[in-house]
Design an enzyme around this catalytic site. Structure first.
Site, PDB file in Angstrom:
ATOM      1  N   CYS A 108      -0.551   4.192   2.068  1.00 36.63           N
ATOM      2  CA  CYS A 108      -0.477   4.267   3.411  1.00 36.63           C
ATOM      3  C   CYS A 108       0.923   4.472   3.806  1.00 36.63           C
ATOM      4  O   CYS A 108       1.129   5.103   4.998  1.00 36.63           O
ATOM      5  CB  CYS A 108      -0.860   2.865   3.955  1.00 36.63           C
ATOM      6  N   ASP A 109       1.832   4.020   3.113  1.00 37.43           N
ATOM      7  CA  ASP A 109       3.192   3.913   3.667  1.00 37.43           C
ATOM      8  C   ASP A 109       4.153   4.666   2.858  1.00 37.43           C
ATOM      9  O   ASP A 109       5.402   4.974   3.308  1.00 37.43           O
ATOM     10  CB  ASP A 109       3.826   2.503   3.645  1.00 37.43           C
ATOM     11  N   CYS A 111       0.816  -1.209   0.015  1.00 34.92           N
ATOM     12  CA  CYS A 111      -0.088   0.043  -0.054  1.00 34.92           C
ATOM     13  C   CYS A 111       0.867   1.242   0.047  1.00 34.92           C
ATOM     14  O   CYS A 111       1.197   1.744   1.023  1.00 34.92           O
ATOM     15  CB  CYS A 111      -0.813   0.101   1.255  1.00 34.92           C
TER      16      CYS A 111
END
Ligand code: NAP
Length: 361
Positions: free
Chosen positions: A182-183, A179
């Site tokens: 997200c990261d 992801c």
């Protein structure tokens, strides 16, 4: 972590429980709530395991950036609308609006709020076991709670796949992710070379997103043509920070316990003897999805790829009467927010009609 929002906790039997919290689940909840069925949505638990698997509440859309293809959200500023539409207690944890149409997390919060506004009750927990052999059906949650319901709508979606290399597993949280959204902004990825694996829309989206932070993004794809939509593929090919490695696979993620990911070994799919090492500090898998059907314990008929089988054309019926399926958990073909929401609506209408035919309301 588990919790409920809404008024009662329904000690008796419910009419309809909706499992999941993506567009299919919220659309089903909005329709079921407006039909006076008092739905309970079990939206998933906020756990580290779900974070690593990519199965936190609000589903895959909450892991994306801009949503440009959901009808009704043309590009434009929505900040004031979001401030006024979403409960302040949740709005304060959301990132500021980017001024460009709608983002995935914003869209999901709006859908959730809309379901709440019509009286949907929400349980923040995972369903870990079902009993569809008994009526009313029984559902058991992670924290031990047991619920009974006359009908169930399964809308648990799908999660991102990994290649399955032991080295991927070893460096999860240390440079391995599925992801980018997200990261990607983490310090370890900034101004460093990164690698993305895949050739579909997800790989295009992840590499485009990462190119904002990384020095270079290597996009490793096993064939010589992308599966992605042309508009997203063209964006990647025009991006000077993205270097495509065609006809290639990653066969090892390299690194150490101290530094996490330091590189990948890339092997040619045309000439197996040909390989190279790329120095990267991040590895992002974007190679498709697996439906979240394990908790069903084989009680619904599944397809070969383990998606729930719709047993009647143009209906959301499953192999068990009274259990309906909607969204990506039953769709390995379209897999769009709008199609998921559409099938969520269908599932609520199917459930409502089935309940009425059985005299349940
Ligand atoms: P996908 O379309 O199934 O693409 C998966 C990609 O990974 C393919 O290119 C595939 O290669 C590759 N792949 C699969 N297994 C592999 C393996 N073991 N080793 C190496 N490569 C492997 O999945 P997706 O990109 O996640 O997209 C899923 C759905 O979501 C699609 O319908 C897509 O349109 C949608 N989506 C839309 C957006 C958007 O519109 N913003 C964003 C993301 C996703 P091959 O091509 O060789 O099979």
């Amino acid at each position: 972590m588990a919790g409920t929002s809404g008024k009662s906790t329904h000690p008796g039997s419910l009419s309809v429980v909706i499992i999941g919290s993506g567009p299919a689940a919220w659309a089903a909840a909005i329709y079921a709530a407006r039909a006076n069925l008092r739905p309970l949505v079990i939206e998933g638990a906020v756990t580290e395991e779900n974070r690593l698997k990519g199965t936190l509440p609000l589903g895959q859309l909450a892991l994306t950036t801009e949503v440009e293809n959901y009808p009704g959200y043309a590009a434009g500023g929505l900040a004031e609308y979001l401030d006024s539409a979403i409960d302040a207690d949740r709005r304060k944890y959301m990132p500021p609006h980017g001024g460009h149409g709608i983002s995935g997390p914003e869209l999901m919060e709006l859908m959730r709020q809309q379901a709440v506004n019509f009286g949907t009750e929400i349980l923040t927990d995972d369903v870990v076991e079902v009993n569809f052999r008994k009526r009313p059906f029984e559902l058991t949650c992670l924290e031990g709670r047991r619920l009974k319901s006359q009908s169930v709508i399964v809308a648990t979606g799908a999660r991102a796949n990994y290649l399955g290399l032991p080295s991927e597993e070893r460096f999860k949280n240390q440079g391995v992710s599925a992801c980018a959204v997200c990261d990607g902004a983490l310090p370890r990825f900034r101004n460093r070379p990164l690698v993305v694996v895949g050739g579909g829309d997800s790989a295009m989206e992840e590499s485009t997103f990462l190119s904002k932070f990384a020095s270079t993004v290597y996009l490793v794809h096993r064939r010589d043509a992308f599966r992605a939509s042309k508009i997203m593929a063209d964006r990647v090919l025009a991006n000077k920070k993205i270097q495509v490695k065609w006809n290639s696979i990653v066969d090892e993620v390299l690194g150490s316990d101290e530094q996490g990911v330091t590189g990948v070994r890339v092997r040619s799919t045309v000439d197996k003897a040909k390989h190279e090492e790329l120095a990267v500090s991040g590895y992002f898998a974007a190679i498709g999805h697996t439906p979240n059907t394990d908790f069903l314990g084989g009680q619904l008929e599944l397809t070969e790829k383990r998606y729930i089988k719709w047993t009647t054309p143009a209906r959301t019926y499953t192999s068990v009467e009274g259990v309906f399926a909607a969204g990506d958990v039953a769709d390995d073909y379209y897999r769009q927010a709008i199609t998921a929401a559409g099938s969520g609506c269908m599932a609520a209408l199917d459930a409502e009609r089935w309940l009425a035919s059985k005299g349940f309301h």
